[in-house]
Design a protein around this motif. Structure first.
Motif, PDB file in Angstrom:
ATOM      1  N   PRO A 199      -1.140  -0.278  -9.953  1.00 40.85           N
ATOM      2  CA  PRO A 199      -1.155  -1.253  -8.316  1.00 40.85           C
ATOM      3  C   PRO A 199      -1.989  -0.613  -8.269  1.00 40.85           C
ATOM      4  O   PRO A 199      -2.887   0.223  -8.290  1.00 40.85           O
ATOM      5  CB  PRO A 199       0.316  -0.012  -7.924  1.00 40.85           C
ATOM      6  CG  PRO A 199      -0.055   1.012  -8.306  1.00 40.85           C
ATOM      7  CD  PRO A 199       0.072   1.202 -10.132  1.00 40.85           C
ATOM      8  N   LEU A 200      -3.015  -1.486  -7.309  1.00 41.84           N
ATOM      9  CA  LEU A 200      -4.461  -1.669  -6.714  1.00 41.84           C
ATOM     10  C   LEU A 200      -4.303  -1.676  -5.217  1.00 41.84           C
ATOM     11  O   LEU A 200      -5.572  -1.450  -4.872  1.00 41.84           O
ATOM     12  CB  LEU A 200      -4.610  -3.167  -7.205  1.00 41.84           C
ATOM     13  CG  LEU A 200      -5.244  -3.226  -8.717  1.00 41.84           C
ATOM     14  CD1 LEU A 200      -5.498  -3.871  -9.600  1.00 41.84           C
ATOM     15  CD2 LEU A 200      -6.169  -1.835  -9.669  1.00 41.84           C
ATOM     16  N   ALA A 201      -3.435  -2.139  -4.624  1.00 43.13           N
ATOM     17  CA  ALA A 201      -3.857  -1.839  -3.172  1.00 43.13           C
ATOM     18  C   ALA A 201      -3.470  -0.465  -2.778  1.00 43.13           C
ATOM     19  O   ALA A 201      -2.971   0.085  -2.828  1.00 43.13           O
ATOM     20  CB  ALA A 201      -2.731  -2.568  -1.925  1.00 43.13           C
ATOM     21  N   LYS A 251       0.737  -0.667   0.052  1.00 40.38           N
ATOM     22  CA  LYS A 251      -0.102   0.054  -0.149  1.00 40.38           C
ATOM     23  C   LYS A 251       1.173   1.063  -0.318  1.00 40.38           C
ATOM     24  O   LYS A 251       0.771   2.311  -0.126  1.00 40.38           O
ATOM     25  CB  LYS A 251      -0.560   0.003   1.226  1.00 40.38           C
ATOM     26  CG  LYS A 251      -1.892  -1.362   1.117  1.00 40.38           C
ATOM     27  CD  LYS A 251      -2.709  -1.662   2.535  1.00 40.38           C
ATOM     28  CE  LYS A 251      -3.940  -1.948   2.531  1.00 40.38           C
ATOM     29  NZ  LYS A 251      -4.910  -2.662   3.827  1.00 40.38           N
ATOM     30  N   THR A 252       2.567   1.397   0.106  1.00 44.93           N
ATOM     31  CA  THR A 252       2.645   2.393   0.172  1.00 44.93           C
ATOM     32  C   THR A 252       3.206   2.893  -0.942  1.00 44.93           C
ATOM     33  O   THR A 252       3.347   1.797  -1.922  1.00 44.93           O
ATOM     34  CB  THR A 252       4.292   2.008   1.071  1.00 44.93           C
ATOM     35  OG1 THR A 252       5.132   0.412  -0.292  1.00 44.93           O
ATOM     36  CG2 THR A 252       4.123   1.574   2.554  1.00 44.93           C
ATOM     37  N   PRO A 253       4.021   3.667  -0.912  1.00 44.02           N
ATOM     38  CA  PRO A 253       4.558   4.649  -2.635  1.00 44.02           C
ATOM     39  C   PRO A 253       5.331   3.922  -2.717  1.00 44.02           C
ATOM     40  O   PRO A 253       5.994   3.885  -4.196  1.00 44.02           O
ATOM     41  CB  PRO A 253       4.740   6.003  -2.146  1.00 44.02           C
ATOM     42  CG  PRO A 253       3.670   6.618  -1.326  1.00 44.02           C
ATOM     43  CD  PRO A 253       3.619   4.810  -0.288  1.00 44.02           C
ATOM     44  N   PHE A 254       6.648   3.453  -2.263  1.00 45.13           N
ATOM     45  CA  PHE A 254       7.438   2.987  -2.905  1.00 45.13           C
ATOM     46  C   PHE A 254       6.898   1.541  -3.732  1.00 45.13           C
ATOM     47  O   PHE A 254       7.294   0.769  -4.912  1.00 45.13           O
ATOM     48  CB  PHE A 254       8.210   2.426  -1.249  1.00 45.13           C
ATOM     49  CG  PHE A 254       9.839   1.280  -2.039  1.00 45.13           C
ATOM     50  CD1 PHE A 254      11.117   1.837  -2.416  1.00 45.13           C
ATOM     51  CD2 PHE A 254       9.816  -0.229  -1.316  1.00 45.13           C
ATOM     52  CE1 PHE A 254      12.059   1.238  -3.006  1.00 45.13           C
ATOM     53  CE2 PHE A 254      10.625  -0.808  -2.221  1.00 45.13           C
ATOM     54  CZ  PHE A 254      11.355   0.308  -2.588  1.00 45.13           C
ATOM     55  N   ALA A 255       6.009   0.744  -3.270  1.00 44.86           N
ATOM     56  CA  ALA A 255       5.708  -0.779  -3.581  1.00 44.86           C
ATOM     57  C   ALA A 255       4.715   0.275  -4.642  1.00 44.86           C
ATOM     58  O   ALA A 255       5.074  -0.227  -5.850  1.00 44.86           O
ATOM     59  CB  ALA A 255       4.621  -1.648  -2.938  1.00 44.86           C
ATOM     60  N   HIS A 256       4.299   0.483  -4.869  1.00 45.12           N
ATOM     61  CA  HIS A 256       3.530   1.071  -6.458  1.00 45.12           C
ATOM     62  C   HIS A 256       4.784   1.718  -7.570  1.00 45.12           C
ATOM     63  O   HIS A 256       3.727   1.182  -8.315  1.00 45.12           O
ATOM     64  CB  HIS A 256       2.488   2.771  -6.021  1.00 45.12           C
ATOM     65  CG  HIS A 256       1.151   2.153  -4.803  1.00 45.12           C
ATOM     66  ND1 HIS A 256       0.235   3.202  -4.578  1.00 45.12           N
ATOM     67  CD2 HIS A 256       0.986   1.065  -4.570  1.00 45.12           C
ATOM     68  CE1 HIS A 256      -0.469   2.256  -4.087  1.00 45.12           C
ATOM     69  NE2 HIS A 256      -0.161   0.983  -3.741  1.00 45.12           N
ATOM     70  N   GLU A 257       5.376   2.415  -7.151  1.00 48.43           N
ATOM     71  CA  GLU A 257       6.591   2.368  -8.203  1.00 48.43           C
ATOM     72  C   GLU A 257       7.071   1.461  -8.298  1.00 48.43           C
ATOM     73  O   GLU A 257       6.676   1.511  -9.704  1.00 48.43           O
ATOM     74  CB  GLU A 257       7.477   3.382  -6.894  1.00 48.43           C
ATOM     75  CG  GLU A 257       8.499   3.616  -8.459  1.00 48.43           C
ATOM     76  CD  GLU A 257       8.002   5.415 -10.098  1.00 48.43           C
ATOM     77  OE1 GLU A 257       8.708   5.129 -10.424  1.00 48.43           O
ATOM     78  OE2 GLU A 257       6.875   5.653  -9.726  1.00 48.43           O
ATOM     79  N   ALA A 258       7.131   1.060  -7.488  1.00 50.45           N
ATOM     80  CA  ALA A 258       7.660  -0.727  -7.876  1.00 50.45           C
ATOM     81  C   ALA A 258       7.224  -1.342  -8.959  1.00 50.45           C
ATOM     82  O   ALA A 258       7.307  -2.124 -10.043  1.00 50.45           O
ATOM     83  CB  ALA A 258       8.523  -1.543  -6.988  1.00 50.45           C
ATOM     84  N   ILE A 259       5.687  -1.146  -8.400  1.00 46.85           N
ATOM     85  CA  ILE A 259       4.868  -2.072  -9.807  1.00 46.85           C
ATOM     86  C   ILE A 259       5.065  -1.773 -11.307  1.00 46.85           C
ATOM     87  O   ILE A 259       4.898  -1.705 -12.020  1.00 46.85           O
ATOM     88  CB  ILE A 259       3.200  -2.045  -9.029  1.00 46.85           C
ATOM     89  CG1 ILE A 259       3.304  -2.766  -7.880  1.00 46.85           C
ATOM     90  CG2 ILE A 259       2.162  -2.674 -10.208  1.00 46.85           C
ATOM     91  CD1 ILE A 259       2.358  -2.982  -6.961  1.00 46.85           C
TER      92      ILE A 259
END
Length: 253
Positions: free
Chosen positions: A250-252, A235-243
């Motif tokens: 990103p969906l979460a 749910k973090t911006p870091f994960a969204h950017e990786a996706i």
């Protein structure tokens, strides 16, 4: 004073390591790249270790059904639906993490290709001398879909002798990059990470198949609370950017 700080730091580190656990993750290929990025950051932050097995959704379903233990499984939404109906997923743990689009992979130096319509895509398949696809018999999401598309196009028999089957999308891209196949069809995230290949174009809107990938905690997971905490990282911006970096949405939230 410095000596005391060193001792305190060592005690804290030792405590963290003592409480560390190993999570076993079964991850669908289309989401493997961002998953590994987030996993490495989580390992560094927490001291936990994440062991990742990457395969297609069908193969991961079979592993879970055969009794393999996992703390998290991530597969295409339709595969997750089936696992939930079989009561193999802990209730309330499913999280949709990313949406993938399918694309045509060609060599990095290949000329432009017309993929504007379903008819153009059909002709591109027929014009290719060899086409790499995931094997539908193994349960690869893109391969199962492409089998249906070729039937819809009425080209199954014409395509049969030129198809090169692979078990995962990244191997589709490898086959294109090394010249084994003229083109391949898989998800964007399994093309962008190979410098020897490029995306010739997304599948046209009239044949595109947006695919959600969902993660959940299987029944009987050894460390469900740690697994739940790890999934919150998406749910973090870091994960969204990786996706986003590999062409996924990103969906979460």
């Amino acid at each position: 004073m410095w000596k005391s700080l060193v001792i305190v730091g060592a005690v804290v580190l030792g405590t963290a390591q003592a409480g560390a656990v190993e999570l076993n993750l079964l991850i669908g290929g289309a989401m493997s790249e961002p998953f590994e990025v987030v996993a490495k950051a989580y390992e560094k932050k927490t001291g936990h270790h994440l062991s990742i097995t990457v395969d297609n959704s069908g193969a991961l379903q079979r592993r879970l059904r055969a009794g393999e233990k996992a703390d998290i499984i991530l597969v295409a939404a339709q595969a997750m639906d089936a696992l939930q109906k079989e009561n193999r997923i802990a209730p309330g743990t499913r999280v949709d993490l990313g949406r993938a689009l399918m694309a045509v992979a060609v060599r990095a130096d290949a000329p432009p290709m017309d993929l504007a319509t379903g008819a153009a895509f059909r002709q591109a398949l027929l014009d290719a001398k060899s086409v790499a696809l995931t094997d539908p018999a193994g349960g690869g999401t893109a391969g199962v879909y492409m089998e249906a598309i070729m039937e819809r196009f009425d080209i199954t028999e014409a395509m049969r002798p030129k198809i090169i089957y692979r078990t995962q999308g990244r191997f589709i891209t490898e086959a294109v990059a090394n010249g084994e196949a003229d083109l391949g069809v898989t998800f964007t995230s399994e093309i962008l990470t190979n410098k020897g290949a490029k995306i010739a174009g997304l599948l046209p809107d009239d044949v595109q198949m947006p695919t959600n990938y969902a993660a959940a905690i299987p029944v009987g997971a050894a460390s469900p609370e740690v697994a739940k905490a790890f999934l919150q990282e998406f749910k973090t911006p870091f994960a969204h950017e990786a996706i986003r970096k590999v062409g996924l949405e990103p969906l979460a939230k």
